[in-house]
Design an enzyme around this catalytic site. Structure first.
Site, mmCIF file in Angstrom:
data_model
loop_
_atom_site.group_PDB
_atom_site.id
_atom_site.type_symbol
_atom_site.label_atom_id
_atom_site.label_comp_id
_atom_site.label_asym_id
_atom_site.label_seq_id
_atom_site.Cartn_x
_atom_site.Cartn_y
_atom_site.Cartn_z
ATOM 1 N N LEU A 1 0.843 -1.203 0.000
ATOM 2 C CA LEU A 1 0.000 0.000 0.000
ATOM 3 C C LEU A 1 0.876 1.250 0.000
ATOM 4 O O LEU A 1 1.717 1.430 0.872
ATOM 5 C CB LEU A 1 -0.928 0.005 1.215
ATOM 6 C CG LEU A 1 -2.031 1.060 1.209
ATOM 7 C CD1 LEU A 1 -3.254 0.554 2.004
ATOM 8 C CD2 LEU A 1 -1.581 2.395 1.790
ATOM 9 N N HIS B 1 7.780 1.636 11.437
ATOM 10 C CA HIS B 1 8.334 2.922 11.028
ATOM 11 C C HIS B 1 7.328 4.012 11.405
ATOM 12 O O HIS B 1 6.111 3.787 11.362
ATOM 13 C CB HIS B 1 8.561 2.905 9.509
ATOM 14 C CG HIS B 1 9.333 4.064 8.996
ATOM 15 N ND1 HIS B 1 8.740 5.285 8.714
ATOM 16 C CD2 HIS B 1 10.649 4.213 8.693
ATOM 17 C CE1 HIS B 1 9.664 6.112 8.268
ATOM 18 N NE2 HIS B 1 10.826 5.492 8.253
#
Length: 336
Positions: free
Chosen positions: A127, A231
């Site tokens: 994505l 992240h």
């Protein structure tokens, strides 16, 4: 401005390549490599052309398109069954407790064990939303549209589903986790290993990665601190996954140490709550939903409005136009 999700086609190679160059590394499913992206689109086209509803090793690629301009502004992927062409490796966090009678002391050691536990699962990944479009809920539309696609083609997906989140990458584009483990054995930087994996697959991990468990206490602080953390740019994605019913079960990525989230496919909220009915006509307003229609290559999904009835469903004129829907078409929807 209206956007629609549709199945990707070979013509989407150039916009996907342009977006891949913006990912910033650690994004295995969208490498900035034309041949690799072309291969993905060809594999998706083959899957879309197969009409049989049965589980196979397939990849579906979808894109987010600006309906007014035709510009592709995002993409996502669905793997129907991982670990079929080559092993699907993860590290599993485990604990070993040992006791000494003489010292009257117990020691608990945390370990990372190389495993293929998740083989056979379906996967949502790849994505990416163009930086200029990260507003207005388009990331949510792109992410959840995959679940309507899965619900509409349920027999082609496994009973368990996973999502890998990118781990911590430093300002140099390196991975403290990779440097502490993989980098010791492969003589490759994280970026080199990640790129090689994106292009060629991770069979080289099977060939060279040590099979014995790794004691976390023996890793340096920078590596220990990032185990299982997403992240910063993936924190919102992690919350969306949790809202859909995914959970971290102790699996982490072998390259960057990011978390792998898993769920039972039929328990994913947007799959479990999806409804469908034939289109009976138009309405002036309705419930705000994610709406979809079309099988395989004709799949389209958008933010829309529906009014359910006893014998079918009505949608607004704009929703019908975005979906290219006509009376009698099967409309699927889930609440926004």
């Amino acid at each position: 401005m209206s956007f629609v999700i549709r199945s990707a086609a070979r013509k989407d190679l150039q916009p996907l390549y342009e977006m891949a160059k913006l990912t910033g590394g650690g994004f295995t499913n969208l490498p900035p490599d034309r041949p690799a992206l072309k291969s993905k689109l060809e594999r998706s086209a083959t899957a879309l052309a197969r009409d049989e509803d049965s589980l196979a090793d397939e990849l579906f690629v979808i894109v987010l398109e600006n309906a007014a301009t035709g510009d592709v502004r995002g993409t996502a992927q669905m793997f129907t069954q991982v670990g079929q062409s080559w092993p699907f490796y993860s590290y599993r966090l485990t604990t070993l407790t040992q006791h000494s009678q003489e010292l009257q002391r117990s020691v608990r050691a945390e370990l990372l064990s190389l495993t293929t536990d998740l083989e056979g699962s379906s996967e949502v990944g790849g994505l990416f939303l163009h930086p200029s479009e990260r507003a207005g809920g388009l990331g949510l539309l792109l992410a959840r549209s995959r679940y309507l696609f899965i619900a509409m083609h349920r027999a082609r997906f496994g009973d368990r589903i996973l999502a890998e989140l990118r781990g911590i990458i430093d300002e140099r584009g390196g991975s403290p986790f990779w440097d502490a483990i993989g980098g010791k054995f492969f003589g490759m930087t994280f970026q080199e290993a990640d790129y090689f994996n994106a292009i060629h697959g991770n069979q080289f991990i099977a060939d060279l990665m040590p099979k014995h468990p790794v004691y976390i206490a023996m890793l340096d602080d920078s590596a220990r601190r990032v185990i299982g953390l997403p992240h910063p740019s993936g924190r919102a994605a992690m919350r969306m996954l949790e809202n859909e019913g995914y959970a971290a079960q102790g699996y982490i990525d072998i390259f960057d140490g990011g978390p792998t989230m898993t769920a039972q496919t039929d328990q994913v909220v947007s799959i479990r709550q999806a409804r469908h009915a034939p289109l009976m006509g138009l309405c002036t307003s309705g419930e705000p939903v994610l709406a979809a229609t079309g099988r395989l290559s004709r799949f389209r999904c958008c933010f829309g409005e529906v009014t359910p009835g006893e014998n079918g469903v009505q949608v607004t004129e704009e929703t019908a136009a975005l979906l290219c829907a006509e009376p009698g078409d099967d409309i699927w929807w889930v609440a926004r």
